[in-house]
Write a protein that holds these residues in place. Structure first.
Motif, PDB file in Angstrom:
ATOM      1  N   GLY A  90       0.803  -1.214   0.000  1.00  0.00           N
ATOM      2  CA  GLY A  90       0.000   0.000   0.000  1.00  0.00           C
ATOM      3  C   GLY A  90       0.837   1.265   0.000  1.00  0.00           C
ATOM      4  O   GLY A  90       2.077   1.230   0.011  1.00  0.00           O
ATOM      5  N   THR A  91       0.167   2.387   0.017  1.00  0.00           N
ATOM      6  CA  THR A  91       0.815   3.687  -0.147  1.00  0.00           C
ATOM      7  C   THR A  91       1.851   3.984   0.921  1.00  0.00           C
ATOM      8  O   THR A  91       2.923   4.519   0.627  1.00  0.00           O
ATOM      9  N   VAL A  92       1.565   3.646   2.177  1.00  0.00           N
ATOM     10  CA  VAL A  92       2.499   3.966   3.261  1.00  0.00           C
ATOM     11  C   VAL A  92       3.829   3.248   3.053  1.00  0.00           C
ATOM     12  O   VAL A  92       4.901   3.861   3.135  1.00  0.00           O
ATOM     13  N   VAL A  93       3.772   1.949   2.776  1.00  0.00           N
ATOM     14  CA  VAL A  93       5.008   1.187   2.551  1.00  0.00           C
ATOM     15  C   VAL A  93       5.696   1.649   1.273  1.00  0.00           C
ATOM     16  O   VAL A  93       6.930   1.752   1.214  1.00  0.00           O
ATOM     17  N   GLN A  94       4.925   1.953   0.242  1.00  0.00           N
ATOM     18  CA  GLN A  94       5.505   2.466  -0.999  1.00  0.00           C
ATOM     19  C   GLN A  94       6.216   3.798  -0.770  1.00  0.00           C
ATOM     20  O   GLN A  94       7.233   4.091  -1.403  1.00  0.00           O
ATOM     21  N   CYS A  95       5.706   4.582   0.149  1.00  0.00           N
ATOM     22  CA  CYS A  95       6.351   5.853   0.487  1.00  0.00           C
ATOM     23  C   CYS A  95       7.688   5.601   1.182  1.00  0.00           C
ATOM     24  O   CYS A  95       8.696   6.257   0.865  1.00  0.00           O
ATOM     25  N   LEU A  96       7.706   4.649   2.115  1.00  0.00           N
ATOM     26  CA  LEU A  96       8.974   4.277   2.753  1.00  0.00           C
ATOM     27  C   LEU A  96       9.965   3.751   1.718  1.00  0.00           C
ATOM     28  O   LEU A  96      11.169   4.021   1.788  1.00  0.00           O
ATOM     29  N   LEU A  97       9.448   2.985   0.735  1.00  0.00           N
ATOM     30  CA  LEU A  97      10.299   2.484  -0.341  1.00  0.00           C
ATOM     31  C   LEU A  97      10.846   3.614  -1.208  1.00  0.00           C
ATOM     32  O   LEU A  97      11.974   3.533  -1.708  1.00  0.00           O
ATOM     33  N   ARG A 140      20.155  16.458  -3.191  1.00  0.00           N
ATOM     34  CA  ARG A 140      19.632  16.943  -1.917  1.00  0.00           C
ATOM     35  C   ARG A 140      18.110  16.901  -1.946  1.00  0.00           C
ATOM     36  O   ARG A 140      17.434  17.914  -1.798  1.00  0.00           O
ATOM     37  N   ILE A 141      17.581  15.700  -2.139  1.00  0.00           N
ATOM     38  CA  ILE A 141      16.133  15.527  -2.157  1.00  0.00           C
ATOM     39  C   ILE A 141      15.667  15.238  -0.737  1.00  0.00           C
ATOM     40  O   ILE A 141      16.214  14.368  -0.048  1.00  0.00           O
ATOM     41  N   LYS A 142      14.661  15.929  -0.305  1.00  0.00           N
ATOM     42  CA  LYS A 142      14.155  15.760   1.048  1.00  0.00           C
ATOM     43  C   LYS A 142      13.433  14.423   1.189  1.00  0.00           C
ATOM     44  O   LYS A 142      12.485  14.153   0.460  1.00  0.00           O
ATOM     45  N   PRO A 143      13.875  13.565   2.117  1.00  0.00           N
ATOM     46  CA  PRO A 143      13.170  12.292   2.321  1.00  0.00           C
ATOM     47  C   PRO A 143      11.743  12.532   2.815  1.00  0.00           C
ATOM     48  O   PRO A 143      11.444  13.548   3.443  1.00  0.00           O
ATOM     49  N   PHE A 144      10.863  11.583   2.538  1.00  0.00           N
ATOM     50  CA  PHE A 144       9.510  11.657   3.062  1.00  0.00           C
ATOM     51  C   PHE A 144       9.537  11.403   4.568  1.00  0.00           C
ATOM     52  O   PHE A 144      10.190  10.463   5.033  1.00  0.00           O
ATOM     53  N   THR A 145       8.835  12.210   5.313  1.00  0.00           N
ATOM     54  CA  THR A 145       8.668  11.958   6.736  1.00  0.00           C
ATOM     55  C   THR A 145       7.550  10.936   6.930  1.00  0.00           C
ATOM     56  O   THR A 145       6.749  10.690   6.018  1.00  0.00           O
ATOM     57  N   ASP A 146       7.480  10.356   8.117  1.00  0.00           N
ATOM     58  CA  ASP A 146       6.393   9.425   8.413  1.00  0.00           C
ATOM     59  C   ASP A 146       5.043  10.105   8.236  1.00  0.00           C
ATOM     60  O   ASP A 146       4.090   9.511   7.714  1.00  0.00           O
ATOM     61  N   GLU A 147       4.964  11.355   8.677  1.00  0.00           N
ATOM     62  CA  GLU A 147       3.701  12.081   8.588  1.00  0.00           C
ATOM     63  C   GLU A 147       3.278  12.288   7.134  1.00  0.00           C
ATOM     64  O   GLU A 147       2.098  12.189   6.800  1.00  0.00           O
ATOM     65  N   GLU A 148       4.252  12.535   6.269  1.00  0.00           N
ATOM     66  CA  GLU A 148       3.941  12.671   4.846  1.00  0.00           C
ATOM     67  C   GLU A 148       3.466  11.346   4.264  1.00  0.00           C
ATOM     68  O   GLU A 148       2.528  11.305   3.459  1.00  0.00           O
ATOM     69  N   CYS A 149       4.119  10.250   4.650  1.00  0.00           N
ATOM     70  CA  CYS A 149       3.713   8.938   4.142  1.00  0.00           C
ATOM     71  C   CYS A 149       2.274   8.627   4.527  1.00  0.00           C
ATOM     72  O   CYS A 149       1.502   8.078   3.725  1.00  0.00           O
ATOM     73  N   LEU A 150       1.901   8.971   5.748  1.00  0.00           N
ATOM     74  CA  LEU A 150       0.525   8.758   6.197  1.00  0.00           C
ATOM     75  C   LEU A 150      -0.433   9.657   5.434  1.00  0.00           C
ATOM     76  O   LEU A 150      -1.487   9.207   4.961  1.00  0.00           O
ATOM     77  N   ALA A 151      -0.066  10.914   5.288  1.00  0.00           N
ATOM     78  CA  ALA A 151      -0.934  11.866   4.577  1.00  0.00           C
ATOM     79  C   ALA A 151      -1.095  11.477   3.127  1.00  0.00           C
ATOM     80  O   ALA A 151      -2.192  11.601   2.564  1.00  0.00           O
ATOM     81  N   ASN A 152      -0.033  10.990   2.483  1.00  0.00           N
ATOM     82  CA  ASN A 152      -0.107  10.558   1.091  1.00  0.00           C
ATOM     83  C   ASN A 152      -1.128   9.431   0.908  1.00  0.00           C
ATOM     84  O   ASN A 152      -1.739   9.299  -0.140  1.00  0.00           O
ATOM     85  N   ALA A 153      -1.283   8.622   1.977  1.00  0.00           N
ATOM     86  CA  ALA A 153      -2.214   7.494   1.940  1.00  0.00           C
ATOM     87  C   ALA A 153      -3.622   7.877   2.367  1.00  0.00           C
ATOM     88  O   ALA A 153      -4.513   7.034   2.409  1.00  0.00           O
ATOM     89  N   GLY A 154      -3.805   9.166   2.701  1.00  0.00           N
ATOM     90  CA  GLY A 154      -5.124   9.621   3.123  1.00  0.00           C
ATOM     91  C   GLY A 154      -5.419   9.386   4.579  1.00  0.00           C
ATOM     92  O   GLY A 154      -6.577   9.474   5.017  1.00  0.00           O
ATOM     93  N   ILE A 155      -4.372   9.096   5.361  1.00  0.00           N
ATOM     94  CA  ILE A 155      -4.544   8.891   6.797  1.00  0.00           C
ATOM     95  C   ILE A 155      -4.346  10.229   7.519  1.00  0.00           C
ATOM     96  O   ILE A 155      -3.305  10.873   7.361  1.00  0.00           O
ATOM     97  N   SER A 156      -5.325  10.645   8.281  1.00  0.00           N
ATOM     98  CA  SER A 156      -5.231  11.890   9.018  1.00  0.00           C
ATOM     99  C   SER A 156      -4.184  11.736  10.116  1.00  0.00           C
ATOM    100  O   SER A 156      -4.215  10.789  10.907  1.00  0.00           O
ATOM    101  N   VAL A 157      -3.251  12.677  10.155  1.00  0.00           N
ATOM    102  CA  VAL A 157      -2.172  12.629  11.133  1.00  0.00           C
ATOM    103  C   VAL A 157      -2.674  13.165  12.448  1.00  0.00           C
ATOM    104  O   VAL A 157      -3.191  14.288  12.525  1.00  0.00           O
ATOM    105  N   ARG A 158      -2.540  12.375  13.499  1.00  0.00           N
ATOM    106  CA  ARG A 158      -3.022  12.785  14.810  1.00  0.00           C
ATOM    107  C   ARG A 158      -2.261  13.978  15.321  1.00  0.00           C
ATOM    108  O   ARG A 158      -1.052  14.111  15.117  1.00  0.00           O
TER     109      ARG A 158
END
Length: 320
Positions: free
Chosen positions: A277-284, A300-318
């Motif tokens: 799914g999207t979250v794991v694909q974001c980590l990949l 110098r590409i900024k890595p995705f943060t965990d919060e971004e990976c969740l947001a990309n998947a449509g998960i609301s960040v607490r």
């Protein structure tokens, strides 16, 4: 404005653009891709991936294009064996390492490199060379493919990957990232179908032999970087997230389950139990592209943060 002040301002602006995940015109990454369904866009011909969550079910390169501005070419429909999707993405669902060469992925991408349209390439293939669906895993497990025939099979995989790399790298100046093969035999689906650990180890040994071959060919070539997918699950960045008792992977404040496959984004695997799914694909996206492009090729590409990976998947960040 003095020349020296103009130079300083220009330098600061360019550095800010690059560090923020974008890039100046001169440093833009133009990414070409070869491989299988791990890189074939989720929102292209396989648009049913994700079910009711389709709009936020994205693979690693779709997230790089949307959220980091990586140029993979315009979206369109293409002739021949290609799927619709980004122009520079030649990955095709179901492809083996041999198919990357035989179906024209490598030669097509090489033409784009020669035309100066691509400066970075990812080759991510191998899952279908040891898959359940096409019986390649079963044939080795059951000793249908063994001895000299198995050795030849392994050599052909490595040879195909070498041909794909060389076809592209001799076409023009390009940096290449190559993944080795992940061993999925410890997954619940594989263990259920293939319960004998000794026979599974036979397949694992074949995968290890392929990876040794890939490592050797990468070491022998300039401007080619290896991504170690085989040890990904044991890497510090990933292993520290895993809770075996709960069958979850921690991302931010969320628990992503690998117990069962579901399209809902709190699951590691989609309902097809073949694609993550999207979250794991974001980590990949971090692991197979951003980390090596920064560490090996000075970007110098900024890595995705965990919060971004969740947001990309449509998960609301607490907490937000």
């Amino acid at each position: 404005m003095s020349y020296s002040r103009f130079f300083i301002v220009t330098f600061v602006l360019c550095w800010t653009i690059i560090a923020s995940g974008g890039s100046s015109a001169g440093s833009q990454i133009h990414l070409g891709i070869m491989g299988d369904s791990n890189s074939d866009e989720y929102r292209a011909d396989e648009n049913d991936r994700g079910g009711t969550y389709a709009s936020t079910t994205l693979n690693w390169n779709e997230q790089l294009q949307r959220y980091r501005g990586i140029d993979i070419g315009p979206w369109g429909s293409w002739s021949g064996t290609r799927h619709s999707g980004y122009e520079y993405n030649w990955a095709l669902t179901g492809s083996t390492a041999e198919d990357v060469v035989a179906t024209g992925q490598a030669t097509g991408l090489a033409q784009q490199v020669a035309a100066g349209r691509i400066n970075t390439v990812v080759l991510y293939v191998g899952a279908n060379d040891f898959a359940i669906w096409n019986n390649t895993y079963a044939n080795i497990y059951k000793d249908v493919l063994a001895g000299e025939a198995l050795k030849e099979y392994i050599d052909n995989i490595v040879s195909s990957i070498a041909t794909a790399i060389d076809t592209v790298r001799t076409a023009g100046a390009v940096n290449i990232i190559v993944t080795n093969l992940l061993d999925r035999s410890q997954g619940a689906g594989f263990i259920a179908r293939f319960p004998d650990p000794a026979k599974r180890q036979t397949v694992t040994n074949a995968i290890i032999a392929v990876n040794v071959g890939i490592d050797n060919l990468v070491r022998a070539r300039r401007n080619v970087a290896l991504v170690d997918l085989y040890n990904y699950l044991d890497s510090p960045k990933y292993k520290s997230r895993i809770n075996l008792a709960r069958s979850t992977v921690t991302v931010g404040r969320e628990q992503i389950s690998f117990a069962t496959p579901e399209d809902e984004p709190h699951h590691v695997m989609l309902s097809d139990d073949e694609h993550s799914g999207t979250v794991v694909q974001c980590l990949l996206a971090n692991y197979i592209f951003i980390d090596p492009i920064n560490s090996k090729f000075g970007r110098r590409i900024k890595p995705f943060t965990d919060e971004e990976c969740l947001a990309n998947a449509g998960i609301s960040v607490r907490g937000r």
